[in-house]
Design a protein around this motif. Sequence first.
Motif, PDB file in Angstrom:
ATOM      1  N   ASP A   1     -15.108 -26.424  -1.052  1.00 28.33           N
ATOM      2  CA  ASP A   1     -15.017 -27.699  -0.353  1.00 28.33           C
ATOM      3  C   ASP A   1     -16.363 -28.215   0.113  1.00 28.33           C
ATOM      4  OD1 ASP A   1     -15.370 -25.791   1.476  1.00 28.33           O
ATOM      5  OD2 ASP A   1     -13.628 -26.289   2.733  1.00 28.33           O
ATOM      6  N   SER A   2     -17.432 -27.489  -0.206  1.00 26.98           N
ATOM      7  CA  SER A   2     -18.747 -28.039   0.082  1.00 26.98           C
ATOM      8  C   SER A   2     -19.753 -27.326  -0.809  1.00 26.98           C
ATOM      9  CB  SER A   2     -19.122 -27.842   1.545  1.00 26.98           C
ATOM     10  OG  SER A   2     -19.355 -26.477   1.783  1.00 26.98           O
ATOM     11  N   LEU A   3     -20.968 -27.879  -0.849  1.00 28.30           N
ATOM     12  CA  LEU A   3     -21.993 -27.303  -1.707  1.00 28.30           C
ATOM     13  C   LEU A   3     -22.352 -25.901  -1.232  1.00 28.30           C
ATOM     14  CD1 LEU A   3     -23.738 -27.889  -4.125  1.00 28.30           C
ATOM     15  CD2 LEU A   3     -25.473 -28.808  -2.610  1.00 28.30           C
ATOM     16  N   SER A   4     -22.388 -25.684   0.093  1.00 23.11           N
ATOM     17  CA  SER A   4     -22.758 -24.357   0.588  1.00 23.11           C
ATOM     18  C   SER A   4     -21.680 -23.336   0.217  1.00 23.11           C
ATOM     19  CB  SER A   4     -22.981 -24.400   2.099  1.00 23.11           C
ATOM     20  OG  SER A   4     -21.952 -25.123   2.714  1.00 23.11           O
ATOM     21  N   ALA A   5     -20.412 -23.760   0.289  1.00 17.70           N
ATOM     22  CA  ALA A   5     -19.334 -22.861  -0.124  1.00 17.70           C
ATOM     23  C   ALA A   5     -19.468 -22.522  -1.602  1.00 17.70           C
ATOM     24  CB  ALA A   5     -17.983 -23.507   0.144  1.00 17.70           C
ATOM     25  N   CYS A   6     -19.805 -23.535  -2.371  1.00 18.94           N
ATOM     26  CA  CYS A   6     -20.018 -23.361  -3.796  1.00 18.94           C
ATOM     27  C   CYS A   6     -21.090 -22.317  -4.054  1.00 18.94           C
ATOM     28  CB  CYS A   6     -20.481 -24.698  -4.366  1.00 18.94           C
ATOM     29  SG  CYS A   6     -19.602 -25.223  -5.795  1.00 18.94           S
ATOM     30  N   ARG A   7     -22.198 -22.443  -3.310  1.00 24.08           N
ATOM     31  CA  ARG A   7     -23.319 -21.517  -3.516  1.00 24.08           C
ATOM     32  C   ARG A   7     -22.939 -20.117  -3.096  1.00 24.08           C
ATOM     33  NH1 ARG A   7     -27.895 -25.806  -1.931  1.00 24.08           N
ATOM     34  NH2 ARG A   7     -28.051 -26.715  -4.003  1.00 24.08           N
ATOM     35  N   ALA A   8     -22.120 -20.027  -2.043  1.00 25.40           N
ATOM     36  CA  ALA A   8     -21.681 -18.699  -1.603  1.00 25.40           C
ATOM     37  C   ALA A   8     -20.856 -18.027  -2.698  1.00 25.40           C
ATOM     38  CB  ALA A   8     -20.863 -18.822  -0.322  1.00 25.40           C
ATOM     39  N   ILE A   9     -19.945 -18.784  -3.306  1.00 20.41           N
ATOM     40  CA  ILE A   9     -19.123 -18.237  -4.394  1.00 20.41           C
ATOM     41  C   ILE A   9     -20.009 -17.804  -5.552  1.00 20.41           C
ATOM     42  CG2 ILE A   9     -17.344 -18.789  -6.085  1.00 20.41           C
ATOM     43  CD1 ILE A   9     -16.181 -20.719  -4.033  1.00 20.41           C
ATOM     44  N   ARG A  10     -20.992 -18.656  -5.871  1.00 20.43           N
ATOM     45  CA  ARG A  10     -21.891 -18.342  -6.981  1.00 20.43           C
ATOM     46  C   ARG A  10     -22.622 -17.026  -6.721  1.00 20.43           C
ATOM     47  NH1 ARG A  10     -27.322 -21.305  -6.847  1.00 20.43           N
ATOM     48  NH2 ARG A  10     -27.330 -19.978  -5.031  1.00 20.43           N
ATOM     49  N   THR A  11     -23.164 -16.878  -5.486  1.00 25.78           N
ATOM     50  CA  THR A  11     -23.890 -15.655  -5.154  1.00 25.78           C
ATOM     51  C   THR A  11     -22.991 -14.440  -5.285  1.00 25.78           C
ATOM     52  OG1 THR A  11     -24.991 -17.050  -3.550  1.00 25.78           O
ATOM     53  CG2 THR A  11     -25.470 -14.703  -3.453  1.00 25.78           C
ATOM     54  N   GLU A  12     -21.728 -14.640  -4.889  1.00 29.86           N
ATOM     55  CA  GLU A  12     -20.787 -13.531  -4.949  1.00 29.86           C
ATOM     56  C   GLU A  12     -20.506 -13.106  -6.392  1.00 29.86           C
ATOM     57  OE1 GLU A  12     -16.270 -13.238  -3.646  1.00 29.86           O
ATOM     58  OE2 GLU A  12     -17.559 -14.194  -2.141  1.00 29.86           O
ATOM     59  N   ILE A  13     -20.319 -14.089  -7.261  1.00 30.41           N
ATOM     60  CA  ILE A  13     -19.891 -13.765  -8.624  1.00 30.41           C
ATOM     61  C   ILE A  13     -21.082 -13.476  -9.540  1.00 30.41           C
ATOM     62  CG2 ILE A  13     -18.546 -14.509 -10.613  1.00 30.41           C
ATOM     63  CD1 ILE A  13     -17.020 -16.367  -8.806  1.00 30.41           C
ATOM     64  N   TYR A  14     -22.046 -14.407  -9.563  1.00 29.56           N
ATOM     65  CA  TYR A  14     -23.103 -14.324 -10.579  1.00 29.56           C
ATOM     66  C   TYR A  14     -24.449 -13.879 -10.020  1.00 29.56           C
ATOM     67  CZ  TYR A  14     -19.700 -17.299 -12.893  1.00 29.56           C
ATOM     68  OH  TYR A  14     -18.560 -17.804 -13.408  1.00 29.56           O
ATOM     69  N   GLY A  15     -24.589 -13.772  -8.705  1.00 28.55           N
ATOM     70  CA  GLY A  15     -25.893 -13.442  -8.140  1.00 28.55           C
ATOM     71  C   GLY A  15     -26.620 -14.687  -7.677  1.00 28.55           C
ATOM     72  N   ALA A  16     -27.628 -14.481  -6.829  1.00 24.49           N
ATOM     73  CA  ALA A  16     -28.224 -15.605  -6.114  1.00 24.49           C
ATOM     74  C   ALA A  16     -29.049 -16.519  -7.005  1.00 24.49           C
ATOM     75  CB  ALA A  16     -29.082 -15.085  -4.974  1.00 24.49           C
ATOM     76  N   ASP A  17     -29.641 -15.980  -8.088  1.00 27.49           N
ATOM     77  CA  ASP A  17     -30.528 -16.846  -8.858  1.00 27.49           C
ATOM     78  C   ASP A  17     -29.858 -17.406 -10.107  1.00 27.49           C
ATOM     79  OD1 ASP A  17     -30.382 -14.333  -9.683  1.00 27.49           O
ATOM     80  OD2 ASP A  17     -32.494 -14.085 -10.257  1.00 27.49           O
TER      81      ASP A  17
END
Lengths: 438, 410
Positions: free
Chosen positions: A73-89
């Motif tokens: 529901d927001s860009l920060s949430a999106c980034r959190a999911i990304r870090t969780e699944i694929y890693g931060a970079d």
Amino acid sequence: MSDTHAQTVAYVRDTMTEQREPPLSQTGAYKWILGNMLSTPLNVILTIGSLWVIWSVLSHVLPWAVLGIWNADSLSACRAIRTEIYGADASVACWAVISERWPQLLFGFYPPEGYWRPVLAFALFIAAIAPILFASLPRKMLWLTVASPFVMFWLIWGGTVWAPICIALGFVIGWAAIRVAGPRIGALGSILLAILVPVLYWVVIAGPLASGLSAILPIGLDQVASRDMGGFMLALIIGIAGIVLSLPLGIVLALGRQSDLFLINKVSVIFIEVIRGVPLIVWLFTASLLLNYFLPPGTNFDLMLRVIIMVTLFSSAYIAEVVRGGLAALPKGQYEAGAALGLDYWKSMRLVVLPQALKISIPGIVNTFIGLFKDTTLVVFIGLLDPIGLSNAIRASTEWNGIYWELFVFIGLCFFIFCFSMGRYSLFLEKKLRREHR
Amino acid sequence: MTTMTDPPGQGFRLSQLIYDTRYRSLTIQVVAMILLMLLVSWLVANTVTNLHALGKDFDFGFLTQPSGYDINQRLIAYDSQSTHGRAAVVGILNTLLVAVLGCALATVLGVVAGVLRLSNNWLVSRLMAVYVEGFRNVPLLLWIVLIFALMSESTPAPSAFRGDTPSASMLLDGVAVTNRGIYIPAIHFGAPFFDNGLYNWLIVLIAFAASVFAVKRLSRWAAVKQEATGDRPTTWYLTLGILVLPVAILFALMGAFLDLPSLQGFNFQGGIHLRGSLIALWLALSLYTGAFIAEIVRGGILAVSKGQSEAAFALGLRPGTTMKLVVLPQALRVIIPPLISQFLNLTKNSSLAIAVGYMDARSTLGGITINQTGRELEGMLLLGLFYLVLSLVISGAMNVYNTSVKLKER
């Protein structure tokens, strides 16, 4: 072969030999690749270069797009999911912005409980335009086409149902005037009558009639102001209105430019050249800043209507030039044949010249329409919320601050689908209308 | 429409004004004239009333008043004390700058893409089709904001170039791509008497024009020799020398040196700073218009019938000569008029500069000046006139060209 000949030859084969497969180098993918991609050194270089371009684009874009995240529901949430699944970079798209905001991208700030109205209007538009686009459909559908502008207007803007009905009644009156008075007072008189009577009706009777009827029988929808409309709905409204209105105006201007009448000719030329010489953006600013200067004090009308008028005038000048090209390309014999048959100016134009001239100008006309549809994005500069304007608005919200590419890709794809299908339709029409043998 | 009518038996009747084709056109024109006059006078009267009600007058005096705003990209000297008129000129020059740069790059892109789209190489021609259709069917405005976002979001900040192990590095030690724009080397002249940049470049330009003229003379001499003897003298090294040597000698005489951009403090100093807004506008305009030009070039080459090149081969011309003497002259006749109208479109589309804050004519004359002086009517009129004159000049030039290359028919 004669029999005698057959006896002189020791052996005659009386069946065909089996057809053999062509050699491997002359068939299939191998030959195709060799012939189409690796035939010369230059071709080899070009092929390698293209492969490199395709690889470097796809290797970046494909993982980014395919691995994209759809639920957040927001860009920060999106980034959190990304870090969780694929890693931060990892770089992946955040399509969640589309899934969360797509009603806004489609309808702007139109009241959500009324979304069915523009959708229904759009469906109606498809049904109305279909018999014009495809001649194989039943001709009875054209009645829907005639009624659709009023229904669509009512569906989108809402208000009482009687206003569009009373306006439509004016056209019926005009048509009746031609039918009834035509045989008695001649063509010219009945046309004048058909213009005068409806105008008088609209100015004097239509308003009170509509308000009277709505007082007796209040049927209507909630009114929606133009400033609440946005997104692709806005682009479609302006685009479709501009396209529908600019074609007849453009044809009239083209005829005016071809006319022998000095004054008509010069006025058309000046109008076309002035409109075409100045960018649309300047005209849009004129509509929003200056129009109030030219109208009687106190008049103030809808910004969207002003934009539609400006866009219509703008593209009608371009269409006029395209149609003029078509008129000029017709052999002079066609005009002369029309005159020789005893047709008057309008009849020879309607029956002989314009059908052929318009057929020649179809590609140009459709190109102008595509340009018009793309140019509807410029209304963002005078404060209307077109898709690009909405993408700015979405980016300005705290949840989606800093999101760029996903919105651009979505908007670009939508425009591409509309414009590309318009272009394909023009190719189809060209092929269908082609009469000479090739 | 001429129709023979019998001479009227009796004198002139009023109904002839409508029913007699000899008089009807006159009637229509007079009525149209009256309607037009009424419309114009209505508009003018409204404007006068409205201006009066707002307490404004119609006056271009604001052009000589100090502007009070700054313009970040200027080709001529300008500061906030300069007049609104000068601000307009700065904006117009910026418009022309991006238009000329855009036309040049769009032509290159368009010709390359158009020729490659006709290539036998399936991969290349499909790739070019994707480029052409992709750019033609998406609004220019979207490309401009997209490339601007690319420039400002995906490029390193100047600070990334600092330190012993910087995360970004300059290309060839002279070009720095940053989120504040692109820094490229500049050529300056150091010798005495040559301290005014503009005149120096003018001198170089004149020298180069003279070289081009000399090259033309050389090739004409070679052609005369070929006519006389049948052998064309080899001239390519002479051509190269004439083109390069004078300019190179001039550069050495004037003490030309490269001014490389270098990181000092928080930003790059030296060199030429191309702002992100200019780059985004330039690239987007060129890529977009290039897609249209590619289609024009493709159409132009296809329009030359195959028999023409076959005829040239039958005469024994080589492929290069065939292209130069037979195909190209005929293709250009088809290509040039729509090409120039694409240049016009590009110039008019440069008014989309508003999307990235590039200070073109619309942003200065039609934007900040209007906001500061409240002279919408005058400002928009001047802006419209500028674009109109530009269009008319270019299309006038095109008409002259068209008549000069038109097929001479009976």
